[in-house]
Design an enzyme around this catalytic site. Structure first.
Site, short mmCIF file in Angstrom:
data_model
loop_
_atom_site.label_atom_id
_atom_site.label_comp_id
_atom_site.label_asym_id
_atom_site.label_seq_id
_atom_site.Cartn_x
_atom_site.Cartn_y
_atom_site.Cartn_z
N CYS A 1 0.83 -1.20 0.00
CA CYS A 1 0.00 0.00 0.00
C CYS A 1 0.87 1.25 0.00
O CYS A 1 2.06 1.20 0.29
CB CYS A 1 -0.91 0.05 1.24
SG CYS A 1 -1.98 -1.38 1.46
N ASP B 1 18.05 38.23 -13.12
CA ASP B 1 16.75 38.40 -13.77
C ASP B 1 16.09 39.69 -13.31
O ASP B 1 16.11 40.03 -12.11
CB ASP B 1 15.85 37.20 -13.43
CG ASP B 1 14.48 37.32 -14.04
OD1 ASP B 1 14.34 37.06 -15.24
OD2 ASP B 1 13.53 37.69 -13.31
#
Length: 505
Positions: free
Chosen positions: A34, A455
């Site tokens: 699981c 940037d």
């Protein structure tokens, strides 16, 4: 993490979905495995066994749980965070290299022998490359069985199995049901409206038309803030290749056996994915590339917890946690677009890219929207006439040098590339500086620690927040954000009023 038994037990007992994909739990009393968040009553700790991959659990003799479907959990974030050979191998396996080129092809791309690759994967994941690829094929097969009306022979072919017998044996072994029983079980348990039928379309004499359309749900680890993720993709969309339509981001995909068109729509607990393909063999690869583009295997809790330790970033994280880094489905395409975007606005970069697409892109048919082309690959751009480019001569040289290097295979920007080596190769090209290199590293290579202090948007955000604005000083200040500086960039960009930060109307 699977070796930390106490921590794994706590995660299972608390049904903590954050650890889905990090490890898998085998239950010796039932013979099933699981995901940690399985809704059933947790087993006793002494009956739990922990595995680093679904393939390892399957090799240990466990079959997949029918309730939590562990094979469909988000992928481990390690494979997108790390740059070592195991992580690179896992990214390549997810991209279908083993199915297309075998284990020797995988080893060749990584620069190792097949024995070395098998040994390293076995040591860390409890399974070799063939077992990992087999687990992936089983997941694709289950997906097609449950969400389409395709004949089983077509499902086997599309999932990558070499024979119907191998397909039947694998499905029966992994899911404890035959393919027909698996489809019948889903048909009984879910209304027909929830099943996505594979719909054939009429062929065209002009160009190949997608033969099948499938609707899927792409899971992710919560939280996920979709505004900057889908907003960025939509705001920078290249006309003809990408579009925002009816609340979904749509784009064309260049795939090994043909092409595809994908529509991705965000929902609170999943991303709805509608895929149209000309060849079903590309399904697994298309899903993998879409997940990578949307950064769905990230661990947002780990990212945000670290960034919150900075008092400047903490309010930004608390305001909209779960930001992802918008990546790409095609690294070479993004590298070309990064050069086109040097020192120009977003709108100008889209215009330059659209002209390339119209002149050199391959035309496609989009019955459901306005997409018209695949973005041209480096080979299609290799004979590009620089004089046709409407920007400065130096940038023309940069673009043609990049295209030539990509077409010749001198630069590797693929999912299995070495991030450090790729940066070094890019730096040797004329006109490719730190901004271009780190932008490509962040969005094409997927390096979570890529950082672009030069940037303009980052500089404006830094100035508004009282952070240093010179690249050197800001880089020193950002050392505390490692290894998640690419995510810090998303939070910095979010301080500006730009279309990349919001979903289109």
């Amino acid at each position: 993490m699977h070796e930390d038994v106490e921590r794994c037990v706590r995660a299972v007992q608390s049904k903590d979905a954050r650890f889905d994909g990090w490890f898998f739990t085998g239950v010796v009393t039932t013979g099933i495995y699981c995901r940690p968040s399985c809704p059933v009553v947790p087993p006793k700790p002494e009956n739990m066994r922990f595995y680093p991959s679904a393939a390892a659990a399957q090799q240990a003799g466990f079959r997949a749980c029918k309730r939590c479907r562990p094979d469909a959990s988000p992928g481990s974030p390690q494979w997108n965070e790390r740059a070592d050979v195991v992580a690179r191998a896992m990214r390549l396996i997810a991209d279908g290299i083993v199915d297309r080129e075998g284990v020797p092809g995988l080893a060749s791309r990584l620069g190792y022998s097949t024995r070395q690759i098998e040994r390293q994967l076995q040591a860390e994941l409890g399974a070799g490359p063939l077992a990992l690829a087999r687990a992936q094929r089983a997941q694709t097969a289950r997906l097609l069985i449950e969400t389409s009306a395709l004949p089983m022979s077509d499902v086997a072919f599309a999932a990558g199995f070499a024979s119907i017998r191998a397909f039947n044996d694998t499905v029966r072994e992994v899911f404890a049901l035959t393919p027909t029983e698996l489809r019948d079980r889903v048909a009984r348990g879910h209304p027909a409206s929830r099943r996505a039928a594979a719909s054939a379309v009429q062929p065209s004499t002009e160009a190949a038309v997608p033969e099948v359309t499938l609707a899927l749900r792409l899971p992710f680890r919560a939280p996920l803030f979709p505004d900057n993720l889908f907003g960025h993709l939509a705001a920078t969309a290249v006309p003809g290749v990408e579009e925002w339509r009816d609340g979904a981001y749509r784009r064309t995909l260049r795939l090994p056996n043909g092409y595809g068109i994908v529509a991705l729509r965000p929902h609170p607990d999943h991303v709805q994915c509608t895929l149209s393909l000309t060849d079903l063999r590309d399904l697994t690869i298309a899903i993998s590339r879409c997940r990578r583009m949307l950064d769905l295997d990230a661990d947002p809790v780990a990212v945000d917890d670290l960034l919150r330790t900075d008092p400047v970033l903490a309010p930004l994280v608390d305001k909209a946690p779960g930001r992802r880094v918008p990546h790409t489905v095609d690294a070479a395409e993004f590298a070309v677009r990064a050069v086109l975007g040097q020192q120009v606005s977003t709108a100008a970069a889209r215009t330059h890219a659209a002209r390339l697409v119209t002149a050199h892109g391959e035309q496609i048919v989009d019955p459901g929207g306005g997409l018209t082309h695949l973005f041209p690959d480096p080979a299609a751009l290799a004979d590009l006439d620089p004089e046709t480019l409407a920007f400065p001569k130096t940038r023309r040289t940069t673009l043609t040098s990049l295209v030539a290097a990509l077409a010749a295979g001198e630069i590797d920007l693929g999912v299995g590339s070495d991030w450090i080596e790729a940066r070094s190769q890019l730096a040797e090209l004329p006109g490719v500086g730190p901004w271009t290199i780190e932008t490509i590293a962040m969005r094409a290579l997927g390096d979570p620690d890529a950082f672009i202090p030069g940037d303009l948007g980052v500089k404006i955000a830094a100035d508004g927040l009282g952070l240093p604005t010179t690249p050197a000083a800001l880089t020193r200040r950002a050392a505390a954000w490692r290894p998640w500086r690419a995510y810090a960039v998303q939070y910095l960009w979010a301080t500006g009023d730009h279309a990349i930060n919001r979903l289109p109307a």
